[in-house]
Scaffold this active site. Structure first.
Site, PDB file in Angstrom:
ATOM      1  N   TYR A 317       1.026  -1.065  -0.105  1.00  0.00           N
ATOM      2  CA  TYR A 317       0.010   0.031   0.103  1.00  0.00           C
ATOM      3  C   TYR A 317       0.853   1.182   0.101  1.00  0.00           C
ATOM      4  CZ  TYR A 317      -3.302  -3.590   0.833  1.00  0.00           C
ATOM      5  OH  TYR A 317      -4.229  -4.666   1.198  1.00  0.00           O
ATOM      6  N   GLY A 318       1.989   1.137  -0.685  1.00  0.00           N
ATOM      7  CA  GLY A 318       2.820   2.220  -0.833  1.00  0.00           C
ATOM      8  C   GLY A 318       2.238   3.667  -1.877  1.00  0.00           C
ATOM      9  N   TRP A 319       2.581   4.520  -2.062  1.00  0.00           N
ATOM     10  CA  TRP A 319       2.099   5.637  -2.779  1.00  0.00           C
ATOM     11  C   TRP A 319       1.664   5.413  -4.234  1.00  0.00           C
ATOM     12  CZ3 TRP A 319       6.647   7.641   0.065  1.00  0.00           C
ATOM     13  CH2 TRP A 319       6.420   8.507   1.057  1.00  0.00           C
ATOM     14  N   GLN A 340      -4.124   8.515  -5.069  1.00  0.00           N
ATOM     15  CA  GLN A 340      -4.307  10.137  -4.739  1.00  0.00           C
ATOM     16  C   GLN A 340      -5.531  10.571  -5.570  1.00  0.00           C
ATOM     17  OE1 GLN A 340      -0.395  10.917  -5.094  1.00  0.00           O
ATOM     18  NE2 GLN A 340       0.263  11.082  -2.795  1.00  0.00           N
ATOM     19  N   ASP A 572      10.102  16.117 -14.530  1.00  0.00           N
ATOM     20  CA  ASP A 572      10.473  16.633 -13.290  1.00  0.00           C
ATOM     21  C   ASP A 572      11.607  15.770 -12.835  1.00  0.00           C
ATOM     22  OD1 ASP A 572       8.243  14.860 -12.696  1.00  0.00           O
ATOM     23  OD2 ASP A 572       9.325  14.722 -10.804  1.00  0.00           O
ATOM     24  N   GLU A 603       1.302  18.454 -16.274  1.00  0.00           N
ATOM     25  CA  GLU A 603       2.006  18.800 -15.151  1.00  0.00           C
ATOM     26  C   GLU A 603       3.267  19.603 -15.260  1.00  0.00           C
ATOM     27  OE1 GLU A 603       1.367  15.021 -12.140  1.00  0.00           O
ATOM     28  OE2 GLU A 603       2.746  14.719 -13.681  1.00  0.00           O
ATOM     29  N   GLU A 625       0.389  19.107 -11.149  1.00  0.00           N
ATOM     30  CA  GLU A 625       1.138  19.445 -10.274  1.00  0.00           C
ATOM     31  C   GLU A 625       1.892  20.752 -10.989  1.00  0.00           C
ATOM     32  OE1 GLU A 625       3.685  16.298  -9.308  1.00  0.00           O
ATOM     33  OE2 GLU A 625       2.722  15.321  -7.544  1.00  0.00           O
TER      34      GLU A 625
END
Length: 730
Positions: A317-319, A340, A572, A603, A625
């Site tokens: 259940y990581g990001w 998210q 990025d 983004e 973002e």
């Protein structure tokens, strides 16, 4: 997305053509007749466009912006116009003698009442191939015969008080030395055709996964296409630039008793960089009852039937940071867990768990009700307009591409009641683009009337790919990638009906391109509501795989276009990354009216990520973002405004609506940077926003407001990464 494990051009001119009152009807008629340009013969027999990009001269030009070259560049937004007097001419040098078959004249409003088409082998002695005194303007297709190197339009009498003006002067015939390009053929070495009798299927899947698991910016491209049938005991792990698809017309034709898996072991359990992959057209019976699809941007899940649950989080259940489901059915529960943000469209699910920041649904049977801001669900009962992505399938032993029909107020899958509605097009109507194919050859195929099927690979183009014919399909397999060289625009689409772009990546080159993808020329105004252009699973990248630059990535000039799942990304991380190294000021600019975006991810651009100038635009789900790498406050200062909005609707717009929008900042070079707002829009009754949020990731920079001067600052949350929300605006 990559963190934390989380995730100067002038504004466009006013819409409307020069001498608008004179030209509007003619331009509408021009666009409506584009289908007549290529005769309705088989693809192999179609004539070749010979004149595009060739040397051209004229007797005069109206002003500096209407040079002769504008009539042979394949761009319906540029033109040649002469001085306002009779006996003017335009001639093109084809480079060698060639047999001719037709000339197409695409007149601007200033057309010729009387003119001749003349041919010459030496540029000195001319013969008349066609003559008229009743020219009608618009688009005129003239049959000619003969062999010539030079072709001339000799204007005799003008129809208006202006000069002669041509959007395009197109000469067709033989291709100067070879046969017409063939349609169809094999799909190349990077398309892996699988049937139930194929030996060691698991081994073949595993070998490609070993190559692609962590090859985030590698050059490998692969597509596994499963023929209809049943496949047992498979675990198909899907790495970067890998596509898995069933070759049936509907998902139930191809069943995997096993798993189709994306996890994040390569990145220590963090799924925020699981980009650029896709699955479609399969039924999956997961071994444990739950299939795992832990992805972030540019990873599509289409026409899938999961006979069980679906987990969107990595093991542990990581990001995870955002994705997209369309035209799919999940019998059990979708476990959102750590995702998210997510968008699900026109599907059926057994249930949904957890909301994190921004989960948006449209046309989804079984979706949770709107609860924003807590739980953070935004749900539309139907999708206003949708038309699913085209796809390759087997009809018996023949490959065809299925082009699904448009739906209005769509809900649920296209295949719930049997075969979907739409049109089947044989592969013989497609030019199969393989390694080493040049842009000139691609444009020749398009001019012949062929569609394009890009096989998995990386393609450098030294000139713009011009899609000028209505209803053209450009379909990529295995995340086929197009790189524009020498600062050209990678692809332009004319202001015509029904073009479908799907399944490919455009990667900016090191020389700055003014744009990377354009839909319609500037000031397009044709109504395409009945048959819009669609852009689906088309991704844009600036930097990451190497230094790249583009002033504006995507420009949408055509009315009624549908942008359905795109990730437009200024990198990025990776190679060639820096505030000026991969400079890209603007992400997406929409000038067309009635444009719909469903699943818009944009983004990290240096200035505005999205600018909207067209009327009656709609967006369902937006994820953004701001650029992480802004060196200081001054670098993003926008006059007296702190920062450039992530999504800006121009003050001239009267009607606009959007649902489910999030913007996040992570100014990791200077965490003291402030944004006045994430979103900016005129305060008018017809401009409406629903379910907006801004988030400061770990306190690296902050938003003062969510939209305009509305919404709380993210400062009170400090470093705790708590969204600031606005339920509706105004």
């Amino acid at each position: 997305m990559s963190i934390f494990g989380m995730p100067a051009t002038a504004p466009p001119p006013a819409r409307g053509r020069v001498r608008r009152g004179l030209t509007g009807a003619v331009v509408t008629a021009l666009a409506a007749t584009l289908l007549s340009v290529v005769p309705a013969t088989s693809a192999q027999a179609a004539p070749t466009l010979l004149s595009q990009g060739k040397s051209v001269t004229a007797s005069s030009q109206e002003h500096y912006g209407t040079a002769a070259s504008g009539a042979v560049d394949g761009d319906l937004g540029t033109r040649w116009s002469s001085a306002a007097s009779d006996a003017q001419w335009l001639q093109v040098d084809l480079g060698s003698q060639v047999a001719l078959s037709q000339v197409v004249l695409r007149w601007e409003a200033a057309y010729a009442k009387s003119y001749r088409i003349e041919l010459s082998t030496d540029g000195t002695t001319w013969s008349t191939a066609y003559s008229t005194t009743t020219g009608a303007g618009g688009t005129e297709t003239v049959a000619v015969s003969g062999t010539a190197r030079y072709v001339r339009m000799q204007g005799v009498t003008r129809a208006t008080g202006y000069g002669y003006s041509l959007w395009e002067f197109q000469v067709y015939g033989g291709d100067g030395g070879g046969p017409a390009l063939p349609g169809g053929g094999d799909l190349g070495p990077n398309v892996h055709i699988i049937d139930p009798s194929t030996p060691d299927i698991q081994g073949r899947l595993d070998e490609v996964f070993r190559q692609q698991e962590s090859a985030q910016f590698g050059s490998g491209r692969h597509a596994f296409l499963f023929k209809p049938g049943t496949y047992n005991n498979l675990n198909a792990q899907v790495g970067f630039y890998t596509q898995l698809a069933g070759l049936g017309l509907k998902p139930g034709d191809t069943t995997i008793n096993g798993d189709v898996t994306v996890d994040a072991g390569w990145f220590n359990g963090n799924a925020t960089q699981n980009f650029w992959r896709g699955v479609e057209g399969l039924t999956v019976n997961p071994v444990s009852g739950t299939d795992r699809w832990a992805v972030s941007q540019a990873s599509s899940f289409r026409r899938m039937h999961v006979k069980g649950d679906l987990s969107l989080a990595p093991a542990g259940y990581g990001w995870a940071s955002g994705g997209y489901i369309a035209d799919s059915k999940v019998d059990g529960q979708v476990g959102n867990y750590s995702q998210q943000q997510w968008y699900t469209r026109d599907s059926t699910i057994g249930g949904w768990s957890n909301s994190v920041w921004n989960q948006t649904f449209s046309g989804v049977e079984g979706a949770p009700a709107t609860g924003f801001p807590e739980p953070r669900y935004t749900t539309l009962d139907t999708t206003p307009i949708s038309r699913e992505k085209p796809y390759l399938y087997l009809d018996g032993s023949e490959y065809k591409v299925f082009a699904p029909a448009k739906r209005t107020n769509a809900r649920g899958t296209t295949w719930a009641n049997g075969n979907p509605q739409g049109e089947s097009i044989p592969l013989s109507k497609f030019y199969v683009v393989k390694a080493g194919t040049t842009a000139a050859t691609i444009n020749q195929a398009l001019a012949q009337g062929l569609n394009l099927l890009f096989t998995p690979g990386v393609y450098h183009v030294d000139r713009t790919i011009n899609v000028n014919r209505a209803n053209t399909i450009v379909l990529g397999l295995g995340l086929a990638t197009i790189i524009p060289d020498n600062g050209v625009t990678a692809m332009k689409v004319a202001d015509v009906d029904g073009v479908r772009l799907a399944g490919f990546l455009i990667d900016a080159g090191p020389v700055n391109s003014p744009t990377l993808l354009e839909l319609g020329p500037q000031n397009s105004s044709t109504d395409h509501a009945a048959n819009p252009t669609t852009v689906q699973d088309v991704y844009i990248r600036v930097g990451g795989a190497g230094a790249g630059k583009a002033t504006t990535s995507v420009v949408v000039n055509s009315d009624d276009a549908i942008i359905d799942h795109t990730w437009v990304w200024r990198a990025d991380h990776g190679d060639g990354v820096g505030w000026e190294t991969n400079r890209a000021d603007y992400g997406v600019r929409v000038n067309g009216d009635d444009v719909l975006a469903t699943g818009l991810f944009v983004e990290h651009f240096n200035k505005y990520d999205v600018e909207w100038y067209g009327e009656r635009g709609r967006t369902v789900f937006y994820q953004n973002e701001k650029a992480y790498d802004a060196p200081n406050q001054a670098a993003i200062q926008n006059g007296t405004t702190k920062g450039y909005a992530a999504y800006r609707v121009d003050d001239s717009v009267n009607t606009h609506e959007a649902w489910g929008l999030g913007s996040y900042c992570n100014y990791n070079v200077d965490p003291n940077i402030r944004q006045d707002h994430g979103f900016k829009a005129p305060v008018k009754p017809g401009v409406k926003f629903h379910s907006l949020l801004t988030v400061s990731l770990g306190g690296n920079g902050h938003y003062e407001h969510v939209i305009n001067d509305t919404g709380a600052s993210t400062v009170p949350a400090g470093t705790s990464t708590v969204p600031s929300t606005v339920v509706s605006y105004p």
